[in-house]
Design an enzyme around this catalytic site. Structure first.
Site, PDB file in Angstrom:
ATOM      1  CB  THR A 440      22.963  59.928 -91.518  1.00 60.34           C
ATOM      2  OG1 THR A 440      22.352  60.515 -92.625  1.00 60.34           O
ATOM      3  CG2 THR A 440      21.350  59.567 -90.814  1.00 60.34           C
ATOM      4  CG  ASP A 441      25.327  62.861 -95.662  1.00 62.52           C
ATOM      5  OD1 ASP A 441      25.786  61.998 -96.178  1.00 62.52           O
ATOM      6  OD2 ASP A 441      25.197  64.048 -96.160  1.00 62.52           O
ATOM      7  CB  VAL A 442      28.156  63.937 -90.000  1.00 60.69           C
ATOM      8  CG1 VAL A 442      29.797  64.434 -88.212  1.00 60.69           C
ATOM      9  CG2 VAL A 442      28.542  65.630 -90.190  1.00 60.69           C
TER      10      VAL A 442
END
Length: 582
Positions: A440-442
């Site tokens: 989810t960071d990416v």
């Protein structure tokens, strides 16, 4: 393109269409061309083949003992966001006098971008020396961060404070020294995709009930979320929310200057020459850290914007996390190469004035500060838009407003839990747990960048800037998943060979009997990956070797047009920009 790749990546196309409809009503003037392999010289017929070839199975499976597919079409979703970015950026360029009508990207390029930090760490060269080892404690270290309690709950913890971590475990009866040994693998799991916690910590959690762990978390300020088995998103937010600024003076129409060579460390798409980049002449200021925010700025830089990065005095501490490449953290450089740095202490009036001055000359301002910090600093959207109504002000958060005014820490793994993704990424015969690949960071960084692009496109039509709100949870909600967790057969997992792993193609999964008859006639451990690939091809079955060595991937001739090797400026391999414009 190989005949086997004729089936289009429909999930990627659907995500692109959704995001483009969210940008503006009506059909866009340019449409993306999406395929599976792009410039990667391999026959990649579907999502799983891309995950196998581009290292995603390897990274996701590190914590559980071997390569494993993500049970969702993650690379396809990333590709859909990239396609929408390309189309939106091309529209901005046309409004500014640059005639771009075609955009091409692929699912393989999306997967490589998603794996970029891990690729950088695996190929890091300190000066002219050999690649540095990744910062895992042991080469064969395994383990997720997920804990089990005495009453059968599964929980995920998060804290960025080593003192809070130690106090949490002390309250559960763990000696302080033992708790301290768990801090480094816990902190480094974002970089290593493994979390080999001391057995004493896992045992201490299993001796206590969920209320016990919740009480310890409450008293120490550690965030704790309980894992469920429901893969459906807990909330269905829009990918981003755009709030236009009040009407003000029209934005001067700035024509795109003639394209120059890309900045060092931001490689251009491979189109036989230096292509015009659609955001050339625009300026982005960012005050970000970790992954989500820096990646948003990185993407806008790859599209041609000048990116100015605000860092604290002495520089961002992430710059010195190993492995180092040319004296800087490889993972940091993977997200921040080519950005101009201005140091400012935001706790001082002078530092805050520096931010205001930079934002007053920018087209976009991006931050991923904790909730409420922008207001306390006097650097929220109304503050900066008052000086520059044409500014696009973007906040990339963890949970947005889905968990109230005091959400848990807005980091990747808690976002996976809250969004249902932690259940969706694994099949039904495995306990729910977040992937330790920063999914989810990416995706959150990419969605933030697309929100900025949508706001810039809106500004070209209306002359008004505005505020863009996105989050890790809003990004996770883009990933389609079934109502119930999927069930896999043995053919859905990579097959072990004498020298590696092989992932069977869609024909084998469509006709499992034929594949099993062939596989059962031989001892798979006696034949190499290449020999099995040949045998399967003779039977009309495709298969993709699973890349489990990211350093070798960077040297693979099949990836030459998609991955730039280490050079003197950026001492690690990195993906080329994932778009081709014409």
């Amino acid at each position: 393109m190989s005949p086997r790749t004729a089936v289009p990546p429909v999930v990627a196309a659907a995500v692109a269409d959704r995001l483009l409809r969210h940008c503006a009503p009506g059909a866009p003037e340019a449409r993306p061309t999406l395929d599976w392999a792009g410039p990667v010289a391999l026959d990649l017929p579907d999502e799983r083949a891309v995950q196998a070839a581009c290292g995603l199975m390897h990274i996701h499976g590190r914590a559980t003992g071997g390569p494993a597919p993500l049970a969702v079409d993650y690379a396809s979703v990333v590709a859909g966001v990239l396609a929408a970015q390309g189309v939106t950026a091309a529209g901005i360029a046309r409004a500014r006098g640059l005639d771009l009508r075609e955009v091409r990207t692929s699912v393989a390029q999306a997967a490589l971008l998603a794996a970029g930090q891990y690729l950088a760490a695996a190929t890091a060269r300190a000066g002219d020396g050999p690649p540095e080892p990744a910062p895992a404690a042991e080469p064969n270290a395994r383990g997720l961060a997920t804990l089990e309690t005495a009453d059968g709950a599964r929980v995920e913890l998060e804290t960025l404070d080593p003192s809070a971590w130690r106090e949490f475990w002390t309250r559960l009866g763990v000696p302080s020294a033992v708790a301290g040994r768990g801090w480094l693998p816990f902190q480094q799991r974002f970089a290593t995709a493994v979390c080999p916690l001391p057995d004493e910590l896992r045992a201490a959690a299993r001796r206590r009930t969920l209320p016990d762990l919740r009480a310890a978390a409450y008293h120490t300020g550690v965030s704790l979320l309980t894992l469920g088995a429901d893969p459906a998103p807990a909330v269905h937010p829009e990918p981003w929310r755009l709030t236009p600024a009040p009407a003000g003076p029209p934005v001067p129409r700035r024509r795109t200057p003639a394209p120059a060579h890309p900045r060092t460390g931001v490689p251009a798409p491979r189109t036989g020459g230096v292509p015009p980049l659609p955001l050339t002449g625009l300026r982005v200021v960012e005050s970000t850290r970790r992954v989500q925010g820096p990646l948003a700025g990185h993407v806008l830089g790859m599209l041609g914007a000048e990116v100015i990065r605000i860092e604290p005095p002495g520089g961002d501490p992430m710059r010195w996390l190993p492995p180092l490449a040319a004296d800087t953290s490889a993972r940091f450089t993977a997200l921040n190469a080519g950005k101009r740095v201005v140091e400012a202490d935001l706790t001082t009036a002078r530092g805050r004035e520096t931010v205001r001055a930079l934002a007053a000359g920018a087209d976009a301002f991006v931050h991923n500060w904790a909730p409420g910090r922008a207001g306390r600093l006097g650097l929220d959207a109304p503050d900066l838009l008052a000086d520059r109504p044409a500014l696009v002000y973007a906040w990339a958060s963890g949970f947005g407003d889905t968990l109230g005014d005091r959400p848990p820490l807005g980091t990747d793994y808690l976002a996976q839990v809250h969004s249902g993704l932690a259940a969706a990424v694994r099949p039904a015969d495995e306990p729910p747990a977040p992937s330790l690949m920063t999914l989810t960071d990416v995706l959150g960084g990419l969605v933030c960048a697309q929100g900025v692009l949508a706001a810039l496109a809106h500004r070209e039509r209306t002359g008004r800037g505005g505020r863009v709100d996105s989050s890790l949870v809003s990004a996770a909600a883009l990933i389609p998943r079934p109502a119930r967790r999927v069930r896999w057969t043995p053919l859905d997992r990579p097959l072990r060979t004498a020298d590696g792993h092989l992932y069977l193609g869609p024909e084998a999964r469509a006709d499992p009997g034929r594949a099993r008859r062939l596989l059962d006639r031989a001892d798979r451990s006696r034949l190499t990956t290449g020999e099995w690939t040949h045998r399967l091809a003779e039977a009309g079955l495709t298969a993709t070797p699973v890349h489990t060595d990211l350093a070798a991937l960077a040297d693979d001739p099949a990836f030459e047009a998609a991955v730039a090797p280490p050079d003197t400026a950026v001492g690690h391999a990195r993906p080329h920009a994932p778009w081709e414009f014409a």
